[in-house]
Structures are given as C-alpha cells and as structure tokens.
Design a protein around this motif. Structure first.
Motif, PDB file in Angstrom:
ATOM      1  N   GLU A 197     -20.048 -19.090 -17.451  1.00 22.82           N
ATOM      2  CA  GLU A 197     -18.521 -19.325 -17.666  1.00 22.82           C
ATOM      3  C   GLU A 197     -18.158 -20.000 -18.935  1.00 22.82           C
ATOM      4  OE1 GLU A 197     -16.261 -20.204 -14.266  1.00 22.82           O
ATOM      5  OE2 GLU A 197     -17.485 -19.080 -13.052  1.00 22.82           O
ATOM      6  N   LEU A 198     -17.231 -19.951 -19.520  1.00 25.14           N
ATOM      7  CA  LEU A 198     -16.729 -20.936 -20.557  1.00 25.14           C
ATOM      8  C   LEU A 198     -16.133 -22.006 -19.807  1.00 25.14           C
ATOM      9  CD1 LEU A 198     -15.605 -21.498 -23.441  1.00 25.14           C
ATOM     10  CD2 LEU A 198     -13.457 -20.030 -22.984  1.00 25.14           C
ATOM     11  N   ALA A 199     -16.294 -23.187 -20.176  1.00 25.27           N
ATOM     12  CA  ALA A 199     -15.557 -24.440 -19.441  1.00 25.27           C
ATOM     13  C   ALA A 199     -14.922 -25.137 -20.596  1.00 25.27           C
ATOM     14  CB  ALA A 199     -16.698 -25.334 -18.958  1.00 25.27           C
ATOM     15  N   PHE A 200     -13.738 -25.803 -20.180  1.00 31.91           N
ATOM     16  CA  PHE A 200     -13.270 -26.592 -21.077  1.00 31.91           C
ATOM     17  C   PHE A 200     -12.939 -28.014 -20.583  1.00 31.91           C
ATOM     18  CE2 PHE A 200      -9.710 -24.224 -19.498  1.00 31.91           C
ATOM     19  CZ  PHE A 200      -8.608 -25.323 -19.165  1.00 31.91           C
ATOM     20  N   VAL A 201     -12.606 -29.197 -21.335  1.00 26.24           N
ATOM     21  CA  VAL A 201     -12.381 -30.530 -20.794  1.00 26.24           C
ATOM     22  C   VAL A 201     -11.256 -30.933 -21.180  1.00 26.24           C
ATOM     23  CG1 VAL A 201     -13.485 -32.822 -20.767  1.00 26.24           C
ATOM     24  CG2 VAL A 201     -14.962 -30.829 -20.778  1.00 26.24           C
ATOM     25  N   ILE A 202     -10.248 -31.609 -20.343  1.00 21.15           N
ATOM     26  CA  ILE A 202      -9.060 -32.204 -20.836  1.00 21.15           C
ATOM     27  C   ILE A 202      -9.165 -33.480 -21.646  1.00 21.15           C
ATOM     28  CG2 ILE A 202      -7.127 -33.217 -19.684  1.00 21.15           C
ATOM     29  CD1 ILE A 202      -7.079 -30.170 -19.640  1.00 21.15           C
ATOM     30  N   GLY A 203      -8.573 -33.652 -22.509  1.00 21.24           N
ATOM     31  CA  GLY A 203      -8.621 -34.965 -23.333  1.00 21.24           C
ATOM     32  C   GLY A 203      -7.596 -35.818 -23.256  1.00 21.24           C
ATOM     33  N   ARG A 204      -6.388 -35.463 -22.570  1.00 19.94           N
ATOM     34  CA  ARG A 204      -5.413 -36.633 -22.237  1.00 19.94           C
ATOM     35  C   ARG A 204      -4.685 -36.316 -21.038  1.00 19.94           C
ATOM     36  NH1 ARG A 204      -0.393 -35.832 -25.412  1.00 19.94           N
ATOM     37  NH2 ARG A 204      -0.484 -33.628 -26.137  1.00 19.94           N
ATOM     38  N   ARG A 205      -3.820 -37.474 -20.568  1.00 17.57           N
ATOM     39  CA  ARG A 205      -3.335 -37.129 -19.354  1.00 17.57           C
ATOM     40  C   ARG A 205      -1.942 -36.429 -19.394  1.00 17.57           C
ATOM     41  NH1 ARG A 205       0.642 -39.933 -16.050  1.00 17.57           N
ATOM     42  NH2 ARG A 205      -0.035 -40.465 -13.899  1.00 17.57           N
ATOM     43  N   GLY A 206      -1.782 -35.372 -18.212  1.00 11.07           N
ATOM     44  CA  GLY A 206      -0.474 -34.536 -18.590  1.00 11.07           C
ATOM     45  C   GLY A 206      -0.215 -33.958 -17.253  1.00 11.07           C
ATOM     46  N   PRO A 228      -8.117 -37.360 -18.434  1.00 11.17           N
ATOM     47  CA  PRO A 228      -9.114 -37.197 -19.603  1.00 11.17           C
ATOM     48  C   PRO A 228     -10.644 -36.875 -18.919  1.00 11.17           C
ATOM     49  CG  PRO A 228      -7.687 -39.059 -20.085  1.00 11.17           C
ATOM     50  CD  PRO A 228      -7.167 -38.527 -18.800  1.00 11.17           C
ATOM     51  N   GLY A 229     -11.404 -36.163 -19.116  1.00  9.09           N
ATOM     52  CA  GLY A 229     -12.605 -35.726 -18.570  1.00  9.09           C
ATOM     53  C   GLY A 229     -12.645 -34.377 -17.713  1.00  9.09           C
ATOM     54  N   ASP A 230     -11.489 -34.388 -16.897  1.00  5.99           N
ATOM     55  CA  ASP A 230     -11.296 -33.053 -16.071  1.00  5.99           C
ATOM     56  C   ASP A 230     -11.969 -31.936 -16.484  1.00  5.99           C
ATOM     57  OD1 ASP A 230     -10.126 -34.725 -14.329  1.00  5.99           O
ATOM     58  OD2 ASP A 230      -7.939 -34.010 -14.387  1.00  5.99           O
ATOM     59  N   ALA A 268     -19.056 -37.432 -13.589  1.00  2.00           N
ATOM     60  CA  ALA A 268     -18.005 -37.859 -12.731  1.00  2.00           C
ATOM     61  C   ALA A 268     -16.678 -37.581 -13.315  1.00  2.00           C
ATOM     62  CB  ALA A 268     -18.363 -39.229 -12.409  1.00  2.00           C
ATOM     63  N   PRO A 269     -16.413 -36.273 -13.504  1.00  2.00           N
ATOM     64  CA  PRO A 269     -14.839 -36.244 -13.744  1.00  2.00           C
ATOM     65  C   PRO A 269     -14.054 -36.596 -12.423  1.00  2.00           C
ATOM     66  CG  PRO A 269     -15.764 -34.269 -13.612  1.00  2.00           C
ATOM     67  CD  PRO A 269     -17.052 -35.018 -13.618  1.00  2.00           C
ATOM     68  N   GLU A 270     -12.635 -36.617 -12.812  1.00  2.00           N
ATOM     69  CA  GLU A 270     -12.069 -36.942 -11.339  1.00  2.00           C
ATOM     70  C   GLU A 270     -11.715 -35.407 -10.671  1.00  2.00           C
ATOM     71  OE1 GLU A 270      -7.243 -37.326 -11.263  1.00  2.00           O
ATOM     72  OE2 GLU A 270      -8.054 -39.412 -11.467  1.00  2.00           O
ATOM     73  N   LYS A 271     -11.816 -34.439 -11.755  1.00  2.00           N
ATOM     74  CA  LYS A 271     -11.702 -32.887 -11.047  1.00  2.00           C
ATOM     75  C   LYS A 271     -12.544 -31.996 -11.761  1.00  2.00           C
ATOM     76  CE  LYS A 271      -7.017 -33.300 -11.966  1.00  2.00           C
ATOM     77  NZ  LYS A 271      -6.788 -34.614 -11.801  1.00  2.00           N
ATOM     78  N   VAL A 272     -13.077 -31.165 -10.789  1.00  2.00           N
ATOM     79  CA  VAL A 272     -13.613 -29.873 -11.484  1.00  2.00           C
ATOM     80  C   VAL A 272     -13.086 -28.649 -10.872  1.00  2.00           C
ATOM     81  CG1 VAL A 272     -15.676 -28.445 -11.667  1.00  2.00           C
ATOM     82  CG2 VAL A 272     -15.921 -31.009 -11.575  1.00  2.00           C
ATOM     83  N   VAL A 273     -11.951 -27.954 -11.815  1.00  2.00           N
ATOM     84  CA  VAL A 273     -10.945 -27.030 -11.330  1.00  2.00           C
ATOM     85  C   VAL A 273     -11.827 -25.689 -11.829  1.00  2.00           C
ATOM     86  CG1 VAL A 273      -9.019 -26.182 -11.904  1.00  2.00           C
ATOM     87  CG2 VAL A 273      -9.220 -28.492 -11.861  1.00  2.00           C
ATOM     88  N   CYS A 274     -11.916 -24.656 -10.861  1.00  2.00           N
ATOM     89  CA  CYS A 274     -12.481 -23.430 -11.040  1.00  2.00           C
ATOM     90  C   CYS A 274     -11.582 -22.376 -11.037  1.00  2.00           C
ATOM     91  CB  CYS A 274     -13.919 -23.336 -10.180  1.00  2.00           C
ATOM     92  SG  CYS A 274     -14.978 -24.635 -10.234  1.00  2.00           S
ATOM     93  N   MET A 283     -18.667 -40.367 -21.872  1.00  2.00           N
ATOM     94  CA  MET A 283     -17.568 -39.288 -22.861  1.00  2.00           C
ATOM     95  C   MET A 283     -16.274 -39.617 -22.071  1.00  2.00           C
ATOM     96  SD  MET A 283     -17.906 -36.868 -24.934  1.00  2.00           S
ATOM     97  CE  MET A 283     -19.391 -35.942 -24.686  1.00  2.00           C
ATOM     98  N   ARG A 284     -16.292 -39.714 -20.719  1.00  2.00           N
ATOM     99  CA  ARG A 284     -14.952 -39.898 -20.328  1.00  2.00           C
ATOM    100  C   ARG A 284     -14.309 -40.955 -20.788  1.00  2.00           C
ATOM    101  NH1 ARG A 284     -13.578 -40.120 -13.597  1.00  2.00           N
ATOM    102  NH2 ARG A 284     -11.627 -40.543 -13.976  1.00  2.00           N
ATOM    103  N   GLU A 285     -14.850 -42.242 -21.043  1.00  2.00           N
ATOM    104  CA  GLU A 285     -14.289 -43.502 -21.697  1.00  2.00           C
ATOM    105  C   GLU A 285     -13.823 -43.016 -23.017  1.00  2.00           C
ATOM    106  OE1 GLU A 285     -16.345 -47.199 -19.638  1.00  2.00           O
ATOM    107  OE2 GLU A 285     -17.488 -46.005 -20.724  1.00  2.00           O
TER     108      GLU A 285
END
Length: 330
Positions: free
Chosen positions: A177-186, A287-289, A120-126, A82-84
């Motif tokens: 918890e509701l989670a969301f995933v980042i799709g592009r760099r920012g 992406p993938g965070d 294996a996301p780069e970050k898991v932000v809580c 998914m990350r790729e």
C-alpha cells in the motif's frame, strides 16, 4: 533583517519556532501548496548500532543506500523523533534541509538500523476497497464513499523487521500500500487544501489475518489487521515535493522473489486529497498520523486456491520513487 539577526543569536530550533509565527499566516493565505515544505527530502528514523537504542531522525543523502545526516548530531536542539519534527511544521523541515545541505554529521548506512519513519502515531487510518482493479478482482462494487478502518499503532514495525505469524491465525496475507503521513493539525479540511496537510509518502504492508478479518470477530476487520508487526512501514518518509505525482506510481509486492501484486496508484478510487478531507470530517488529524490508502489486486486470499504466508517467506513491497521494504516471516 530582524529574522537574520535572531537566527545568528538563537539556537536553530528556537529560530524555527520563531519563524512559525510568520509561516502560519502564509499557510492560511496559500492553501494550494502541495505539501508542508518546498525542500525535497527522504526523512528517516534510525538507531545507531551500539548506542543503547536511542531513536534519531535523519535525512538520506540522495537515494536509498547512501549516508544519513543525523539531525540531532548536527544541532542538539533538534527533536529526536519524526513526530516531534513534524510538530514543528515547515520550520522543522527547513531545519532538516539546512542539516542536509551542510554535508555534516553523516553516518553510514552500515552503522545504523532503519526504523519505521513514524513510531507511535496518534492514529493509523486505513482504507478498504480503494483500487478499482482490486474491486474487480473480487467482483465487488466500486465504493461510493471511502471505507475506513484502523490498525492500532502497536502494529507498526520497521522496513526490514520480521513479520511475526500469530499462533491464532492460519491465513496471514500481504497487501502492498501507498501510505502518507499528516504534517499538521487539521479538522474539516477542504479537498483543495488537503495536500498542504501531508508531510510525505512511504511504503506500507497492510498485513492481514484473513480468518479474523472475514470470519471471526463479527467480521469486523480490526483484530485481523492489528496483530503485532502487521504494519511494516518505510524505508523513508519522502516529502511531498519529492514525489512528482503520488497517483501515478508503480506498486508491486513480491513473495520469495515472485511478483504477486503489480499495479499503479492511478487505480485508486479516492485519492490522497479526498481521503484527508473525508476523514477530517470525523476526527482531528494530527502530525504523525499515518494513512494506508488501499491495496491493488493479487492478494493471497483471492487466489485459486488461496495462498497464505508461512514461516521463512520474504515479502518485498515496492513503490516507484519511494523505495522498498523487505520483511521476513517468522
């Protein structure tokens, strides 16, 4: 015409990358978009039974329980994770939509094991203390700024995998918890642009060892939140355009069939857009965070007397439009 001719000559993934040159300009000029891509999809990661454990990316046909289109079987140039896929941006999701529309390369749910939508996301932000009713539950003030902490990515486990009780803790608790995933760099993302950086939403359980969170480790939350298996995610990454309003969704947690949490994401203090804008002031989002956006009232530690998970318990976290994850405690 040029794009059409190239599509006929090049492999699907190459065409997707070529298209990115055009859409990057569109992304800059259309910041009000809700998400990365128009098509509404439920994206999953899975193993095929008997294939040696290789990771695949797929798209669910319709709602939960139907078949899954295997993207790599549809086109071998498609990525395996998914990350790729997210790193391809809009073009990756457009390619996934083509695979779904084809109706080809469908595998039955009984032939696969669903994994976490992101591994294996780069970050898991809580985010802590992000539901008004959860603050009221513990007589705590409403935060004026988001309270940010993290889990290690190694805590992530699948939507139907076991939660492992660590021998180091006697106070393991649930948090839907509701989670969301980042799709592009920012970085330094404006709140009004934030949803264009979100690939989609999913369900999470922020499993928490309260003794380590509240009494040990200098009351720093990290260790109590990041034991192995303490972040079940899934069952699918539901793309942003498939969710009518992420801030008006019923949220529930059941333990052994009994409802212990029941609220709505309209109770969130800091919404998705505010969280993306806030965190991107400090770190570059990739992406993938994964973001976990906080939990409503009903957690075990604030019950009278407190209630904690034990071996054999079954925890189900449900969010409207997204689905449910079910994890046995072992």
């Amino acid at each position: 015409m040029l794009q059409f001719e190239l599509q006929m000559r090049l492999p699907l993934r190459c065409f997707c990358i070529f298209r990115s040159l055009f859409s990057q300009r569109q992304q800059r000029t259309d910041p009000q978009r809700r998400g990365l891509s128009g098509p509404a999809m439920r994206l999953v990661q899975f193993h095929r039974h008997g294939d040696g454990g290789g990771i695949r990316v797929g798209v669910e046909q319709g709602d939960e329980g139907l078949g899954v289109v295997d993207l790599k079987a549809f086109d071998p140039s498609m990525p395996s994770t998914m990350r790729e896929l997210l790193e391809l941006g809009d073009q990756g999701l457009e390619c996934a939509q083509r695979a779904l529309s084809s109706g080809q390369c469908v595998v039955e749910r009984s032939d696969i094991q669903l994994l976490s939508p992101v591994l294996a996301p780069e970050k898991v932000v809580c985010v802590g203390m992000n539901y008004r009713d959860h603050c009221l539950e513990q007589n705590a003030p409403i935060p004026k700024e988001p309270i940010i902490f993290s889990k290690f990515p190694s805590a992530i486990t699948g939507p139907y995998d076991d939660i492992i009780l660590p021998s180091e803790s006697l106070e393991v608790d649930w948090e839907v918890e509701l989670a969301f995933v980042i799709g592009r760099r920012g970085k330094h993302i404006k709140e009004e642009d934030a949803l264009s950086y979100v690939a989609g939403f999913t369900v999470a359980n922020d499993v928490s060892a309260r003794d380590w969170q509240m009494k040990r480790n200098g009351k720093q939350w990290l260790l109590g939140k990041t034991f192995d298996s303490f972040c079940p995610l899934g069952p699918a990454l539901v793309t942003t355009d498939a969710v009518k309003d992420p801030h008006n969704l019923g949220v529930r947690c059941l333990v052994n069939g009994d409802t212990v949490q029941s609220s709505n994401t309209d109770q969130m203090i800091f919404k998705t857009e505010a969280l993306v804008a806030w965190v991107s002031k400090f770190v570059t989002l990739m992406p993938g965070d994964v973001f976990l956006t906080g939990t409503p009232p009903g957690v075990g530690v604030f019950r009278k007397p407190p209630v904690f998970l034990k071996k054999g318990d079954v925890v189900e976290c449900q969010i409207d439009q997204l689905g449910s994850i079910i994890n046995k405690v072992v």
